[in-house]
Design a protein around this motif. Structure first.
Motif, PDB file in Angstrom:
ATOM      1  N   ALA A  74       0.831  -1.211   0.000  1.00 33.45           N
ATOM      2  CA  ALA A  74       0.000   0.000   0.000  1.00 33.45           C
ATOM      3  C   ALA A  74       0.862   1.255   0.000  1.00 33.45           C
ATOM      4  O   ALA A  74       0.585   2.215  -0.740  1.00 33.45           O
ATOM      5  CB  ALA A  74      -0.933  -0.007   1.212  1.00 33.45           C
ATOM      6  N   MET A  75       1.925   1.259   0.800  1.00 32.87           N
ATOM      7  CA  MET A  75       2.785   2.450   0.878  1.00 32.87           C
ATOM      8  C   MET A  75       3.527   2.657  -0.442  1.00 32.87           C
ATOM      9  O   MET A  75       3.684   3.796  -0.905  1.00 32.87           O
ATOM     10  CB  MET A  75       3.751   2.322   2.048  1.00 32.87           C
ATOM     11  N   TRP A  76       3.971   1.581  -1.072  1.00 30.58           N
ATOM     12  CA  TRP A  76       4.663   1.718  -2.357  1.00 30.58           C
ATOM     13  C   TRP A  76       3.712   2.244  -3.431  1.00 30.58           C
ATOM     14  O   TRP A  76       4.091   3.092  -4.235  1.00 30.58           O
ATOM     15  CB  TRP A  76       5.233   0.359  -2.774  1.00 30.58           C
ATOM     16  N   LEU A  77       2.483   1.739  -3.430  1.00 29.39           N
ATOM     17  CA  LEU A  77       1.506   2.230  -4.409  1.00 29.39           C
ATOM     18  C   LEU A  77       1.182   3.697  -4.177  1.00 29.39           C
ATOM     19  O   LEU A  77       1.002   4.469  -5.129  1.00 29.39           O
ATOM     20  CB  LEU A  77       0.226   1.390  -4.340  1.00 29.39           C
ATOM     21  N   CYS A  78       1.096   4.099  -2.927  1.00 28.26           N
ATOM     22  CA  CYS A  78       0.817   5.508  -2.606  1.00 28.26           C
ATOM     23  C   CYS A  78       1.933   6.413  -3.123  1.00 28.26           C
ATOM     24  O   CYS A  78       1.669   7.504  -3.641  1.00 28.26           O
ATOM     25  CB  CYS A  78       0.637   5.690  -1.098  1.00 28.26           C
ATOM     26  N   LYS A  79       3.173   5.967  -2.989  1.00 32.92           N
ATOM     27  CA  LYS A  79       4.292   6.747  -3.522  1.00 32.92           C
ATOM     28  C   LYS A  79       4.244   6.798  -5.042  1.00 32.92           C
ATOM     29  O   LYS A  79       4.545   7.824  -5.654  1.00 32.92           O
ATOM     30  CB  LYS A  79       5.626   6.140  -3.058  1.00 32.92           C
ATOM     31  N   GLN A  80       3.851   5.683  -5.664  1.00 32.23           N
ATOM     32  CA  GLN A  80       3.799   5.610  -7.119  1.00 32.23           C
ATOM     33  C   GLN A  80       2.734   6.540  -7.686  1.00 32.23           C
ATOM     34  O   GLN A  80       2.951   7.219  -8.687  1.00 32.23           O
ATOM     35  CB  GLN A  80       3.502   4.163  -7.536  1.00 32.23           C
ATOM     36  N   PHE A  81       1.563   6.575  -7.037  1.00 30.92           N
ATOM     37  CA  PHE A  81       0.433   7.340  -7.561  1.00 30.92           C
ATOM     38  C   PHE A  81       0.196   8.658  -6.842  1.00 30.92           C
ATOM     39  O   PHE A  81      -0.728   9.398  -7.201  1.00 30.92           O
ATOM     40  CB  PHE A  81      -0.847   6.500  -7.482  1.00 30.92           C
ATOM     41  N   ASN A  82       1.005   8.936  -5.801  1.00 31.09           N
ATOM     42  CA  ASN A  82       0.782  10.141  -4.980  1.00 31.09           C
ATOM     43  C   ASN A  82      -0.659  10.161  -4.460  1.00 31.09           C
ATOM     44  O   ASN A  82      -1.407  11.132  -4.619  1.00 31.09           O
ATOM     45  CB  ASN A  82       1.071  11.412  -5.787  1.00 31.09           C
ATOM     46  N   MET A 128     -11.144  16.187   0.083  1.00 23.82           N
ATOM     47  CA  MET A 128     -10.767  16.590  -1.261  1.00 23.82           C
ATOM     48  C   MET A 128      -9.556  15.828  -1.791  1.00 23.82           C
ATOM     49  O   MET A 128      -9.480  15.540  -2.997  1.00 23.82           O
ATOM     50  CB  MET A 128     -10.492  18.097  -1.298  1.00 23.82           C
ATOM     51  N   ASP A 129      -8.593  15.457  -0.928  1.00 24.08           N
ATOM     52  CA  ASP A 129      -7.415  14.754  -1.432  1.00 24.08           C
ATOM     53  C   ASP A 129      -7.779  13.391  -1.995  1.00 24.08           C
ATOM     54  O   ASP A 129      -7.245  12.963  -3.023  1.00 24.08           O
ATOM     55  CB  ASP A 129      -6.345  14.626  -0.338  1.00 24.08           C
ATOM     56  N   CYS A 130      -8.735  12.699  -1.352  1.00 21.16           N
ATOM     57  CA  CYS A 130      -9.167  11.400  -1.867  1.00 21.16           C
ATOM     58  C   CYS A 130      -9.997  11.562  -3.133  1.00 21.16           C
ATOM     59  O   CYS A 130      -9.926  10.728  -4.035  1.00 21.16           O
ATOM     60  CB  CYS A 130      -9.984  10.657  -0.809  1.00 21.16           C
ATOM     61  N   ILE A 131     -10.782  12.630  -3.209  1.00 15.23           N
ATOM     62  CA  ILE A 131     -11.601  12.863  -4.401  1.00 15.23           C
ATOM     63  C   ILE A 131     -10.714  13.150  -5.609  1.00 15.23           C
ATOM     64  O   ILE A 131     -10.928  12.627  -6.704  1.00 15.23           O
ATOM     65  CB  ILE A 131     -12.585  14.029  -4.159  1.00 15.23           C
ATOM     66  N   LYS A 132      -9.683  13.971  -5.422  1.00 13.42           N
ATOM     67  CA  LYS A 132      -8.837  14.394  -6.536  1.00 13.42           C
ATOM     68  C   LYS A 132      -7.749  13.381  -6.878  1.00 13.42           C
ATOM     69  O   LYS A 132      -7.389  13.215  -8.040  1.00 13.42           O
ATOM     70  CB  LYS A 132      -8.176  15.741  -6.206  1.00 13.42           C
ATOM     71  N   GLN A 133      -7.187  12.708  -5.850  1.00 12.45           N
ATOM     72  CA  GLN A 133      -6.027  11.847  -6.075  1.00 12.45           C
ATOM     73  C   GLN A 133      -6.337  10.355  -6.020  1.00 12.45           C
ATOM     74  O   GLN A 133      -5.488   9.538  -6.355  1.00 12.45           O
ATOM     75  CB  GLN A 133      -4.944  12.172  -5.038  1.00 12.45           C
ATOM     76  N   GLY A 134      -7.564  10.010  -5.579  1.00 10.72           N
ATOM     77  CA  GLY A 134      -7.904   8.608  -5.410  1.00 10.72           C
ATOM     78  C   GLY A 134      -7.519   8.116  -4.027  1.00 10.72           C
ATOM     79  O   GLY A 134      -7.169   8.908  -3.147  1.00 10.72           O
ATOM     80  N   TRP A 135      -7.547   6.809  -3.814  1.00  6.77           N
ATOM     81  CA  TRP A 135      -7.229   6.262  -2.497  1.00  6.77           C
ATOM     82  C   TRP A 135      -6.773   4.809  -2.594  1.00  6.77           C
ATOM     83  O   TRP A 135      -7.110   4.092  -3.518  1.00  6.77           O
ATOM     84  CB  TRP A 135      -8.416   6.372  -1.541  1.00  6.77           C
ATOM     85  N   ILE A 136      -5.959   4.424  -1.607  1.00 10.32           N
ATOM     86  CA  ILE A 136      -5.532   3.040  -1.413  1.00 10.32           C
ATOM     87  C   ILE A 136      -6.073   2.621  -0.055  1.00 10.32           C
ATOM     88  O   ILE A 136      -5.648   3.133   0.978  1.00 10.32           O
ATOM     89  CB  ILE A 136      -3.997   2.893  -1.427  1.00 10.32           C
ATOM     90  N   LEU A 137      -7.037   1.712  -0.041  1.00  9.44           N
ATOM     91  CA  LEU A 137      -7.684   1.275   1.197  1.00  9.44           C
ATOM     92  C   LEU A 137      -7.035  -0.029   1.646  1.00  9.44           C
ATOM     93  O   LEU A 137      -7.160  -1.059   0.980  1.00  9.44           O
ATOM     94  CB  LEU A 137      -9.182   1.091   0.951  1.00  9.44           C
ATOM     95  N   GLU A 138      -6.324   0.024   2.747  1.00 11.43           N
ATOM     96  CA  GLU A 138      -5.533  -1.125   3.216  1.00 11.43           C
ATOM     97  C   GLU A 138      -6.279  -1.894   4.305  1.00 11.43           C
ATOM     98  O   GLU A 138      -6.641  -1.328   5.332  1.00 11.43           O
ATOM     99  CB  GLU A 138      -4.189  -0.630   3.767  1.00 11.43           C
TER     100      GLU A 138
END
Length: 477
Positions: A74-82, A128-138
């Motif tokens: 999850a943390m690696w994906l968050c870094k990849q997709f911001n 707003m950050d989840c709306i604009k950037q998406g989310w990774i739900l772990e």
């Protein structure tokens, strides 16, 4: 478009524009949102949806048993997709309206109710950050109730990643797990020990990692997961976590970047490129036969125009007679006329033999001939020579033979076989040099192209090509 004639001839530019900007998918997403949220003012909702411009942001759930590596991936994906990471720990650290209520349950040693977790997630994902950037739900949902609650709240992931490994491996992993309290990075005493001494000093042992507690959590996971699987089986993919983290991440990343199958109408416009002898004609014929699309060989198109004595054919004939190449503008005019006919526009087409260089590809694009699938069939020069230099033709029947792969069945047939003058070794080498001189520019021009190893059984090549046609193109990172 002429609305008075039947059948209606839709200009090809309309389909290309709609496909390029994914208009059908846009309308489908808005309709899904309307049905899920049932807003009082649908028009205002759709305007707001368009302004958000977030149909392509990642929405990923990462599930799996304890110690499967959910946090690391999850943390690696968050870094990849911001993209923000949402987990039990991060939710309890947020300043949300329901955070204190959840902490009260935790302080009393009680299990936080599913409904409260679902409300916390819904509140966090509305930021707003989840709306604009998406989310990774772990780690969510953990059970069927949580999954249904998220679903009823309109929280639907596009991809569900499930990590798995043998229970003994997971127990061993958990016993060595250590947490960096500053960065929340997860390390392991055996498999992933940090090199920085300062990081080593501040690592703390994770809670609930004893063998007994891990076994208890594993039992609960195995009891709940089959029901979660039933809910998400259409968008769920499992990955073996008992391998190096980099390999797991690569596989997960490839999956997350793929698009879900769209219900949008799809008209195939397929282009095959590759050196002579790579099998472009055969693969085009197989695709055209299976999917009932128009098979267009540029060389054959020129010959037909000359044979039919059309106006363009009269212009082409002198070049054929002299052996000089036909000018690009004449070829392009003939090609555009054929591809704009009703059968190509409604059924789709597969093209090979053109373009051969960057300039021709650019002219095709300016003429509105834009393929939506491009394949480069790669074949070593030795294999090209083996395929072409040893093939012969029976001048009586027109049947093709090959001294290695398809020898003539009878000696009398073998006696009158002839080689095409184009299949001499010198001519093949010249064609190969010409292809490799321009091939790199074509590969750069068609940046979304697929590359196929053509040096294998043609039906294996066909299956690979077919899989790339029916699957949506992946998102670019």
């Amino acid at each position: 478009m002429d609305a008075t004639s039947r059948p209606l001839r839709v200009p090809p530019e309309m389909g290309i524009y709609a496909e390029k900007h994914e208009l059908f998918q846009l309308m489908q997403n808005m309709l899904e949102g309307l049905l899920i949220h049932k807003p009082d003012e649908p028009i205002r909702y759709m305007i707001s949806h368009l302004k958000q411009d977030n149909d392509h942001v990642p929405r990923v759930c990462i599930l799996g048993p304890p110690a499967a590596g959910k946090t690391t991936i999850a943390m690696w994906l968050c870094k990849q997709f911001n993209t923000p990471r949402i987990s039990q720990e991060t939710l309890l650290e947020e300043t949300l309206e329901l955070t204190e209520e959840a902490k009260t349950f935790q302080e009393k040693g009680q299990k936080i109710p599913n409904a409260l977790w679902a409300s916390l997630i819904q509140e966090r994902l509305s930021n707003m950050d989840c709306i604009k950037q998406g989310w990774i739900l772990e780690g969510f949902p953990e059970n069927q109730d949580q999954a249904w609650m998220l679903h009823s709240a309109g929280i639907t992931p596009r991809h569900v990643v499930v990590l798995y490994a043998p229970d003994m491996v997971l127990i061993e992993r958990n016993l060595g797990k250590r947490i960096d309290p500053s960065t929340k990075e997860v390390y392991h005493t055996t498999f992933d020990w940090p090199s920085d001494p300062l990081v080593q000093q501040r690592l703390v042992e994770a809670e609930g990692i004893s063998e007994q507690e891990t076994s208890k959590h594993l039992l609960e996971y195995h009891r709940n997961f089959p029901r979660v699987f039933q809910i998400y089986q259409q968008i769920l993919k499992s990955f073996n976590a008992d391998q190096p983290c980099a390999d797991v991440l690569s596989q997960v990343l490839t999956y997350v970047q793929t698009r879900c199958r769209s219900a949008a109408p799809f008209t195939p416009r397929i282009l095959f490129c590759g050196p002579p002898g790579s099998g472009k004609s055969l693969q085009a014929a197989l695709i055209a036969q299976k999917y009932s699309i128009v098979n267009i060989c540029c060389g054959q198109l020129l010959k037909e125009a000359v044979a039919d004595k059309t106006k363009l054919g009269e212009l082409i004939k002198p070049y054929f007679d002299s052996g000089w190449p036909v000018p690009d503008n004449i070829v392009l005019k003939l090609l555009a006329d054929r591809l704009n006919r009703l059968d190509c526009m409604t059924d789709g087409w597969v093209l090979h033999g053109f373009p051969r260089d960057l300039d021709q590809a650019q002219q095709m694009e300016r003429a509105g001939i834009i393929p939506n699938r491009v394949f480069f069939l790669n074949l070593p020069s030795e294999s090209v020579m083996e395929r072409l230099a040893q093939r012969m033709v029976d001048p009586v029947t027109g049947e093709r033979y090959h001294s290695m792969y398809k020898p003539a069945p009878f000696p009398e047939v073998q006696a009158h076989l002839r080689q095409n003058p184009k299949d001499t070794q010198d001519n093949i080498r010249m064609c190969l040099e010409n292809y490799y001189r321009h091939g790199g520019d074509l590969e750069e021009f068609y940046e979304d192209a697929f590359y196929i190893n053509a040096d294998q059984d043609p039906y294996i090549v066909f299956e690979h090509i077919e899989s790339c046609i029916i699957k949506p193109l992946p998102y670019k990172s």
